[in-house]
Design a protein around this motif. Structure first.
Motif, PDB file in Angstrom:
ATOM      1  N   GLU A  27       1.196  -0.928  -0.402  1.00  0.00           N
ATOM      2  CA  GLU A  27      -0.192  -0.024   0.497  1.00  0.00           C
ATOM      3  C   GLU A  27       0.709   1.020  -0.099  1.00  0.00           C
ATOM      4  O   GLU A  27       0.635   2.318  -0.439  1.00  0.00           O
ATOM      5  CB  GLU A  27      -1.203  -0.181   1.072  1.00  0.00           C
ATOM      6  CG  GLU A  27      -2.051  -0.962   0.750  1.00  0.00           C
ATOM      7  CD  GLU A  27      -3.004  -0.957   2.233  1.00  0.00           C
ATOM      8  OE1 GLU A  27      -2.906  -0.181   2.999  1.00  0.00           O
ATOM      9  OE2 GLU A  27      -3.459  -1.519   2.968  1.00  0.00           O
ATOM     10  N   ASP A  28       2.161   1.088   1.366  1.00  0.00           N
ATOM     11  CA  ASP A  28       3.127   2.765   1.128  1.00  0.00           C
ATOM     12  C   ASP A  28       3.827   2.428  -0.322  1.00  0.00           C
ATOM     13  O   ASP A  28       4.138   3.859  -0.939  1.00  0.00           O
ATOM     14  CB  ASP A  28       3.968   2.604   2.334  1.00  0.00           C
ATOM     15  CG  ASP A  28       2.834   2.364   3.522  1.00  0.00           C
ATOM     16  OD1 ASP A  28       1.486   2.579   3.693  1.00  0.00           O
ATOM     17  OD2 ASP A  28       3.650   2.114   4.474  1.00  0.00           O
ATOM     18  N   ASP A  29       4.065   1.904  -1.138  1.00  0.00           N
ATOM     19  CA  ASP A  29       4.653   1.762  -2.017  1.00  0.00           C
ATOM     20  C   ASP A  29       4.435   1.939  -3.488  1.00  0.00           C
ATOM     21  O   ASP A  29       4.860   2.247  -4.191  1.00  0.00           O
ATOM     22  CB  ASP A  29       5.659   0.588  -1.365  1.00  0.00           C
ATOM     23  CG  ASP A  29       6.728  -0.013  -1.136  1.00  0.00           C
ATOM     24  OD1 ASP A  29       6.735   1.385  -0.271  1.00  0.00           O
ATOM     25  OD2 ASP A  29       7.444  -0.666  -1.152  1.00  0.00           O
ATOM     26  N   ALA A  30       2.492   2.056  -2.966  1.00  0.00           N
ATOM     27  CA  ALA A  30       2.200   1.753  -4.436  1.00  0.00           C
ATOM     28  C   ALA A  30       2.216   3.842  -4.622  1.00  0.00           C
ATOM     29  O   ALA A  30       1.710   4.610  -3.756  1.00  0.00           O
ATOM     30  CB  ALA A  30       0.645   1.609  -4.350  1.00  0.00           C
TER      31      ALA A  30
END
Length: 73
Positions: free
Chosen positions: A70-73
């Protein structure tokens, strides 16, 4: 119609039932840890959840994987 949940999120109902905390709380803890130590590795976060919070390996790994995705998307 949506199909069955796959990947790390498929563990979420079991995580909530087993440990009594919503997934959002676990993710907040992981994000806080990562913000304090941006270089923390996936495996280190898994180990932290296991040693500090008593999660099983599969549950810890699923939480870390989903949160990082989620954070890297």
């Amino acid at each position: 119609m949506a199909g069955p949940v796959k990947g790390p999120a498929s563990y979420f109902p079991s995580i909530e039932a087993t440990y009594g905390r919503p997934v959002a709380e676990w993710q907040a803890l992981l994000r806080e840890q990562r913000s304090q130590n941006p270089g923390v590795r996936h495996s280190e976060q898994v180990a932290w959840l296991k040693t500090e919070h008593g999660l099983g390996h599969g549950h810890a790994n699923a939480l870390v994987a989903a949160t990082r995705a989620e954070d890297d998307a």
